[in-house]
Structure formats: structure tokens, C-alpha cells
Design a protein around this motif. Sequence first.
Motif, PDB file in Angstrom:
ATOM      1  N   ARG A  40     -19.907 -45.577 -50.915  1.00  0.00           N
ATOM      2  CA  ARG A  40     -18.495 -45.262 -51.144  1.00  0.00           C
ATOM      3  C   ARG A  40     -18.344 -44.463 -52.426  1.00  0.00           C
ATOM      4  O   ARG A  40     -19.183 -44.564 -53.327  1.00  0.00           O
ATOM      5  N   PRO A  41     -17.255 -43.674 -52.528  1.00  0.00           N
ATOM      6  CA  PRO A  41     -17.000 -42.970 -53.784  1.00  0.00           C
ATOM      7  C   PRO A  41     -16.973 -43.968 -54.945  1.00  0.00           C
ATOM      8  O   PRO A  41     -16.468 -45.087 -54.807  1.00  0.00           O
ATOM      9  N   LYS A  42     -17.547 -43.565 -56.035  1.00  0.00           N
ATOM     10  CA  LYS A  42     -17.654 -44.340 -57.276  1.00  0.00           C
ATOM     11  C   LYS A  42     -18.767 -45.386 -57.241  1.00  0.00           C
ATOM     12  O   LYS A  42     -19.003 -46.045 -58.247  1.00  0.00           O
ATOM     13  N   ASP A  43     -19.450 -45.572 -56.097  1.00  0.00           N
ATOM     14  CA  ASP A  43     -20.649 -46.413 -56.108  1.00  0.00           C
ATOM     15  C   ASP A  43     -21.676 -45.774 -57.043  1.00  0.00           C
ATOM     16  O   ASP A  43     -21.718 -44.542 -57.193  1.00  0.00           O
ATOM     17  N   VAL A  44     -22.489 -46.609 -57.655  1.00  0.00           N
ATOM     18  CA  VAL A  44     -23.524 -46.115 -58.568  1.00  0.00           C
ATOM     19  C   VAL A  44     -24.896 -46.512 -58.019  1.00  0.00           C
ATOM     20  O   VAL A  44     -25.138 -47.684 -57.718  1.00  0.00           O
ATOM     21  N   LEU A  45     -25.762 -45.525 -57.898  1.00  0.00           N
ATOM     22  CA  LEU A  45     -27.142 -45.758 -57.509  1.00  0.00           C
ATOM     23  C   LEU A  45     -27.975 -45.870 -58.781  1.00  0.00           C
ATOM     24  O   LEU A  45     -28.023 -44.934 -59.586  1.00  0.00           O
ATOM     25  N   PHE A  46     -28.591 -47.025 -58.986  1.00  0.00           N
ATOM     26  CA  PHE A  46     -29.533 -47.224 -60.079  1.00  0.00           C
ATOM     27  C   PHE A  46     -30.925 -47.071 -59.487  1.00  0.00           C
ATOM     28  O   PHE A  46     -31.217 -47.643 -58.438  1.00  0.00           O
ATOM     29  N   TYR A  47     -31.793 -46.304 -60.152  1.00  0.00           N
ATOM     30  CA  TYR A  47     -33.102 -46.044 -59.555  1.00  0.00           C
ATOM     31  C   TYR A  47     -34.127 -45.665 -60.618  1.00  0.00           C
ATOM     32  O   TYR A  47     -33.797 -45.346 -61.759  1.00  0.00           O
ATOM     33  N   TRP A  48     -35.387 -45.730 -60.188  1.00  0.00           N
ATOM     34  CA  TRP A  48     -36.487 -45.167 -60.973  1.00  0.00           C
ATOM     35  C   TRP A  48     -37.459 -44.493 -60.019  1.00  0.00           C
ATOM     36  O   TRP A  48     -37.501 -44.810 -58.828  1.00  0.00           O
ATOM     37  N   LEU A  49     -38.157 -43.505 -60.535  1.00  0.00           N
ATOM     38  CA  LEU A  49     -39.050 -42.683 -59.725  1.00  0.00           C
ATOM     39  C   LEU A  49     -40.449 -42.694 -60.302  1.00  0.00           C
ATOM     40  O   LEU A  49     -40.629 -42.835 -61.517  1.00  0.00           O
ATOM     41  N   THR A  50     -41.415 -42.519 -59.414  1.00  0.00           N
ATOM     42  CA  THR A  50     -42.793 -42.259 -59.813  1.00  0.00           C
ATOM     43  C   THR A  50     -43.238 -40.982 -59.120  1.00  0.00           C
ATOM     44  O   THR A  50     -42.968 -40.792 -57.931  1.00  0.00           O
ATOM     45  N   VAL A  51     -43.898 -40.126 -59.864  1.00  0.00           N
ATOM     46  CA  VAL A  51     -44.499 -38.910 -59.309  1.00  0.00           C
ATOM     47  C   VAL A  51     -45.973 -38.925 -59.681  1.00  0.00           C
ATOM     48  O   VAL A  51     -46.324 -39.126 -60.848  1.00  0.00           O
ATOM     49  N   ARG A  52     -46.826 -38.758 -58.669  1.00  0.00           N
ATOM     50  CA  ARG A  52     -48.257 -38.622 -58.930  1.00  0.00           C
ATOM     51  C   ARG A  52     -48.552 -37.132 -59.055  1.00  0.00           C
ATOM     52  O   ARG A  52     -48.394 -36.379 -58.095  1.00  0.00           O
ATOM     53  N   TYR A  53     -48.935 -36.753 -60.253  1.00  0.00           N
ATOM     54  CA  TYR A  53     -49.189 -35.341 -60.561  1.00  0.00           C
ATOM     55  C   TYR A  53     -50.604 -35.209 -61.104  1.00  0.00           C
ATOM     56  O   TYR A  53     -50.962 -35.874 -62.081  1.00  0.00           O
ATOM     57  N   LEU A  54     -51.402 -34.389 -60.421  1.00  0.00           N
ATOM     58  CA  LEU A  54     -52.817 -34.201 -60.778  1.00  0.00           C
ATOM     59  C   LEU A  54     -53.545 -35.537 -60.926  1.00  0.00           C
ATOM     60  O   LEU A  54     -54.325 -35.754 -61.848  1.00  0.00           O
ATOM     61  N   GLY A  55     -53.217 -36.461 -59.993  1.00  0.00           N
ATOM     62  CA  GLY A  55     -53.915 -37.737 -59.919  1.00  0.00           C
ATOM     63  C   GLY A  55     -53.438 -38.818 -60.870  1.00  0.00           C
ATOM     64  O   GLY A  55     -53.979 -39.912 -60.881  1.00  0.00           O
TER      65      GLY A  55
END
Length: 102
Positions: free
Chosen positions: A72-87
Motif C-alpha cells: 500500500r502507499p506509504k508502506d516501508v520496505l526494510f531490506y538488506w542486500l548481498t552481492v557476490r562480486y569477483l567471488g
Amino acid sequence: MSGYQVPAAVVSPLLPQGFKVSIPHEEGITLFAFHGKLNKPIVNLSDQDWAADIIRPTKGRWVYENRDVLVRPKDVLFYWLTVRYLGKDYHAMGQQAQFTPQ
């Protein structure tokens, strides 16, 4: 020590429901992991409603899609990311995005 930084994510709602989170592909990325929660901050690494490892890009982007949740509008997504870069894994912790009316 590498100066690699996880690219800024694009967070957008999907219609009729859901959302997607993506980053651009670049040579050397072999994994994109998303961990998220709606409307509640993430307090530790196991505190999430959704987690997924994406193992290949689509049309030049690494994309996580969730079509099961009603956003819904004004909902907030809290998140974290991982990227594997060059192993090696790199993280973008403490991220958030608010959904705006369309």
C-alpha cells in the motif's frame, strides 16, 4: 581491500500487487541476495519475512520479485542486500524504501 560498493537498488511496486528490487548487472557479479520485511525494521540478520538468492541477471539487471504481498502507499520496505562480486560477498545493510501512491 576492494573498493567495491553494492549498487543502489531500485525498489518499485508491481501491479496488481507485489514489489520488485533490482540492481544493474556488471561484470564480476555472480549472485544477488535480497532479505526484506514490510513495515518493521530488521533487527538482526535472521529477522526477515523474505529471503532469496538470485543466481542470474535478467535483461541486464539482478531482480527479486514478490507478487504475493499487497503493498500500500506509504508502506516501508526494510531490506538488506548481498552481492557476490569477483567471488567475495559485499553487503548493503539497513536499507529502506517507502512506496508512493501511483
